[in-house]
Design a protein around this motif. Structure first.
Motif, PDB file in Angstrom:
ATOM      1  N   SER A  88      -0.971  13.578  -0.778  1.00  0.00           N
ATOM      2  CA  SER A  88       0.153  14.467  -0.478  1.00  0.00           C
ATOM      3  C   SER A  88       0.695  14.080   0.889  1.00  0.00           C
ATOM      4  O   SER A  88      -0.066  13.994   1.858  1.00  0.00           O
ATOM      5  N   VAL A  89       2.005  13.846   0.955  1.00  0.00           N
ATOM      6  CA  VAL A  89       2.639  13.403   2.202  1.00  0.00           C
ATOM      7  C   VAL A  89       3.804  14.335   2.508  1.00  0.00           C
ATOM      8  O   VAL A  89       4.633  14.614   1.633  1.00  0.00           O
ATOM      9  N   ASP A  90       3.854  14.791   3.741  1.00  0.00           N
ATOM     10  CA  ASP A  90       4.978  15.601   4.235  1.00  0.00           C
ATOM     11  C   ASP A  90       6.287  14.972   3.749  1.00  0.00           C
ATOM     12  O   ASP A  90       6.529  13.780   3.938  1.00  0.00           O
ATOM     13  N   ARG A  91       7.125  15.777   3.088  1.00  0.00           N
ATOM     14  CA  ARG A  91       8.380  15.266   2.502  1.00  0.00           C
ATOM     15  C   ARG A  91       9.272  14.600   3.543  1.00  0.00           C
ATOM     16  O   ARG A  91       9.972  13.623   3.237  1.00  0.00           O
ATOM     17  N   GLU A  92       9.261  15.080   4.767  1.00  0.00           N
ATOM     18  CA  GLU A  92      10.062  14.455   5.826  1.00  0.00           C
ATOM     19  C   GLU A  92       9.596  13.019   6.079  1.00  0.00           C
ATOM     20  O   GLU A  92      10.416  12.116   6.254  1.00  0.00           O
ATOM     21  N   LEU A  93       8.288  12.800   6.066  1.00  0.00           N
ATOM     22  CA  LEU A  93       7.752  11.458   6.247  1.00  0.00           C
ATOM     23  C   LEU A  93       8.054  10.579   5.041  1.00  0.00           C
ATOM     24  O   LEU A  93       8.367   9.389   5.196  1.00  0.00           O
ATOM     25  N   MET A  94       7.947  11.150   3.837  1.00  0.00           N
ATOM     26  CA  MET A  94       8.302  10.400   2.631  1.00  0.00           C
ATOM     27  C   MET A  94       9.732   9.891   2.717  1.00  0.00           C
ATOM     28  O   MET A  94      10.010   8.717   2.456  1.00  0.00           O
ATOM     29  N   ASP A  95      10.651  10.782   3.077  1.00  0.00           N
ATOM     30  CA  ASP A  95      12.067  10.404   3.166  1.00  0.00           C
ATOM     31  C   ASP A  95      12.291   9.337   4.232  1.00  0.00           C
ATOM     32  O   ASP A  95      13.021   8.364   4.009  1.00  0.00           O
ATOM     33  N   ALA A  96      11.656   9.505   5.389  1.00  0.00           N
ATOM     34  CA  ALA A  96      11.829   8.542   6.479  1.00  0.00           C
ATOM     35  C   ALA A  96      11.325   7.159   6.085  1.00  0.00           C
ATOM     36  O   ALA A  96      11.924   6.139   6.448  1.00  0.00           O
ATOM     37  N   ALA A  97      10.234   7.120   5.314  1.00  0.00           N
ATOM     38  CA  ALA A  97       9.661   5.845   4.890  1.00  0.00           C
ATOM     39  C   ALA A  97      10.273   5.321   3.592  1.00  0.00           C
ATOM     40  O   ALA A  97       9.999   4.199   3.178  1.00  0.00           O
ATOM     41  N   GLY A  98      11.080   6.139   2.938  1.00  0.00           N
ATOM     42  CA  GLY A  98      11.661   5.724   1.661  1.00  0.00           C
ATOM     43  C   GLY A  98      10.646   5.726   0.525  1.00  0.00           C
ATOM     44  O   GLY A  98      10.790   4.972  -0.430  1.00  0.00           O
ATOM     45  N   ASN A 119       5.411   9.859  -6.890  1.00  0.00           N
ATOM     46  CA  ASN A 119       4.592   9.065  -7.820  1.00  0.00           C
ATOM     47  C   ASN A 119       4.556   7.572  -7.509  1.00  0.00           C
ATOM     48  O   ASN A 119       4.004   6.790  -8.292  1.00  0.00           O
ATOM     49  N   GLU A 120       5.126   7.139  -6.394  1.00  0.00           N
ATOM     50  CA  GLU A 120       5.088   5.719  -6.049  1.00  0.00           C
ATOM     51  C   GLU A 120       3.675   5.311  -5.654  1.00  0.00           C
ATOM     52  O   GLU A 120       2.961   6.037  -4.966  1.00  0.00           O
ATOM     53  N   ARG A 121       3.277   4.120  -6.099  1.00  0.00           N
ATOM     54  CA  ARG A 121       1.971   3.577  -5.726  1.00  0.00           C
ATOM     55  C   ARG A 121       1.988   3.188  -4.252  1.00  0.00           C
ATOM     56  O   ARG A 121       2.950   2.560  -3.763  1.00  0.00           O
ATOM     57  N   GLY A 149     -12.222   1.308   7.837  1.00  0.00           N
ATOM     58  CA  GLY A 149     -11.877   0.064   7.176  1.00  0.00           C
ATOM     59  C   GLY A 149     -11.696   0.194   5.675  1.00  0.00           C
ATOM     60  O   GLY A 149     -11.362  -0.776   5.006  1.00  0.00           O
ATOM     61  N   ALA A 150     -11.920   1.387   5.122  1.00  0.00           N
ATOM     62  CA  ALA A 150     -11.738   1.595   3.679  1.00  0.00           C
ATOM     63  C   ALA A 150     -10.283   1.318   3.312  1.00  0.00           C
ATOM     64  O   ALA A 150      -9.358   1.667   4.051  1.00  0.00           O
ATOM     65  N   ARG A 151     -10.097   0.685   2.148  1.00  0.00           N
ATOM     66  CA  ARG A 151      -8.762   0.365   1.643  1.00  0.00           C
ATOM     67  C   ARG A 151      -8.736   0.756   0.177  1.00  0.00           C
ATOM     68  O   ARG A 151      -9.634   0.403  -0.579  1.00  0.00           O
ATOM     69  N   PHE A 152      -7.706   1.512  -0.228  1.00  0.00           N
ATOM     70  CA  PHE A 152      -7.629   1.967  -1.614  1.00  0.00           C
ATOM     71  C   PHE A 152      -6.192   2.256  -1.989  1.00  0.00           C
ATOM     72  O   PHE A 152      -5.321   2.355  -1.131  1.00  0.00           O
ATOM     73  N   ALA A 153      -5.945   2.375  -3.287  1.00  0.00           N
ATOM     74  CA  ALA A 153      -4.606   2.640  -3.806  1.00  0.00           C
ATOM     75  C   ALA A 153      -4.589   4.002  -4.482  1.00  0.00           C
ATOM     76  O   ALA A 153      -5.589   4.448  -5.043  1.00  0.00           O
ATOM     77  N   THR A 154      -3.437   4.642  -4.423  1.00  0.00           N
ATOM     78  CA  THR A 154      -3.204   5.904  -5.122  1.00  0.00           C
ATOM     79  C   THR A 154      -1.690   6.058  -5.274  1.00  0.00           C
ATOM     80  O   THR A 154      -0.947   5.107  -5.130  1.00  0.00           O
ATOM     81  N   TYR A 155      -1.239   7.264  -5.566  1.00  0.00           N
ATOM     82  CA  TYR A 155       0.194   7.523  -5.697  1.00  0.00           C
ATOM     83  C   TYR A 155       0.562   8.730  -4.843  1.00  0.00           C
ATOM     84  O   TYR A 155      -0.277   9.561  -4.525  1.00  0.00           O
ATOM     85  N   VAL A 156       1.843   8.784  -4.480  1.00  0.00           N
ATOM     86  CA  VAL A 156       2.345   9.796  -3.544  1.00  0.00           C
ATOM     87  C   VAL A 156       2.863  11.021  -4.288  1.00  0.00           C
ATOM     88  O   VAL A 156       3.592  10.898  -5.272  1.00  0.00           O
ATOM     89  N   ILE A 157       2.487  12.189  -3.776  1.00  0.00           N
ATOM     90  CA  ILE A 157       3.158  13.434  -4.155  1.00  0.00           C
ATOM     91  C   ILE A 157       3.626  14.090  -2.859  1.00  0.00           C
ATOM     92  O   ILE A 157       3.096  13.796  -1.787  1.00  0.00           O
ATOM     93  N   ASP A 158       4.638  14.934  -2.971  1.00  0.00           N
ATOM     94  CA  ASP A 158       5.192  15.501  -1.748  1.00  0.00           C
ATOM     95  C   ASP A 158       4.485  16.782  -1.338  1.00  0.00           C
ATOM     96  O   ASP A 158       4.081  17.583  -2.163  1.00  0.00           O
ATOM     97  N   ALA A 159       4.354  16.918  -0.016  1.00  0.00           N
ATOM     98  CA  ALA A 159       3.880  18.142   0.627  1.00  0.00           C
ATOM     99  C   ALA A 159       5.103  18.782   1.280  1.00  0.00           C
ATOM    100  O   ALA A 159       6.138  18.131   1.450  1.00  0.00           O
ATOM    101  N   PRO A 160       5.026  20.052   1.629  1.00  0.00           N
ATOM    102  CA  PRO A 160       6.194  20.716   2.225  1.00  0.00           C
ATOM    103  C   PRO A 160       6.766  19.954   3.427  1.00  0.00           C
ATOM    104  O   PRO A 160       6.021  19.409   4.247  1.00  0.00           O
ATOM    105  N   ARG A 161       8.094  19.926   3.480  1.00  0.00           N
ATOM    106  CA  ARG A 161       8.824  19.258   4.565  1.00  0.00           C
ATOM    107  C   ARG A 161       8.428  19.851   5.919  1.00  0.00           C
ATOM    108  O   ARG A 161       8.284  21.050   6.073  1.00  0.00           O
ATOM    109  N   ALA A 162       8.210  18.955   6.891  1.00  0.00           N
ATOM    110  CA  ALA A 162       7.871  19.314   8.276  1.00  0.00           C
ATOM    111  C   ALA A 162       6.528  20.028   8.401  1.00  0.00           C
ATOM    112  O   ALA A 162       6.266  20.680   9.401  1.00  0.00           O
ATOM    113  N   SER A 163       5.668  19.892   7.392  1.00  0.00           N
ATOM    114  CA  SER A 163       4.343  20.528   7.427  1.00  0.00           C
ATOM    115  C   SER A 163       3.320  19.676   8.165  1.00  0.00           C
ATOM    116  O   SER A 163       2.282  20.179   8.588  1.00  0.00           O
TER     117      SER A 163
END
Length: 117
Positions: free
Chosen positions: A27-37, A41-43, A52-66
């Motif tokens: 879950s990523v703050d919607r403001e950050l999602m928008d800024a990063a484009g 559901n994007e991988r 050093g852990a590295r892994f893949a997942t997909y993005v869902i939005d968290a409330p803007r400016a949270s």
């Protein structure tokens, strides 16, 4: 020929939550999602700066400016609240596109607020 390049990243974000019982994703703050484009559901690849852990997942939005950066499901075992992560999305480009493409890089402070120059 297609070439894979970094499309965007959120650099040194602080994990705010880790929910093992949630069904996967970050879950990523919607403001950050928008800024990063980043798209819903994007991988993305997640790089834990602390371990050093590295892994893949997909993005869902968290409330803007949270300021929320929450790892959900199995990913919750790979970064704990307070740890710093880099969230990176990649995209495929034709070779000609690589000459002009510029990735979006979002730098954040310890509260996951966008740093402005």
């Amino acid at each position: 020929m297609q070439v894979t390049l970094m499309k965007s990243k959120i650099h040194r974000a602080s994990v705010t939550q880790a929910d093992l019982q949630y069904d996967g994703s970050i879950s990523v703050d919607r403001e950050l999602m928008d800024a990063a484009g980043l798209l819903f559901n994007e991988r993305v690849e997640i790089y834990n700066i602390e371990t050093g852990a590295r892994f893949a997942t997909y993005v869902i939005d968290a409330p803007r400016a949270s300021g929320i950066i929450a790892l959900n499901g199995a990913a919750a075992r790979l970064a704990m609240p307070g740890e710093k992560v880099v969230i990176v999305a990649y995209a495929c480009f034709d070779e000609a596109e690589t000459e002009t493409f510029k990735p979006r890089v979002v730098l954040v402070d310890r509260d996951n607020r966008i740093l402005r120059d």
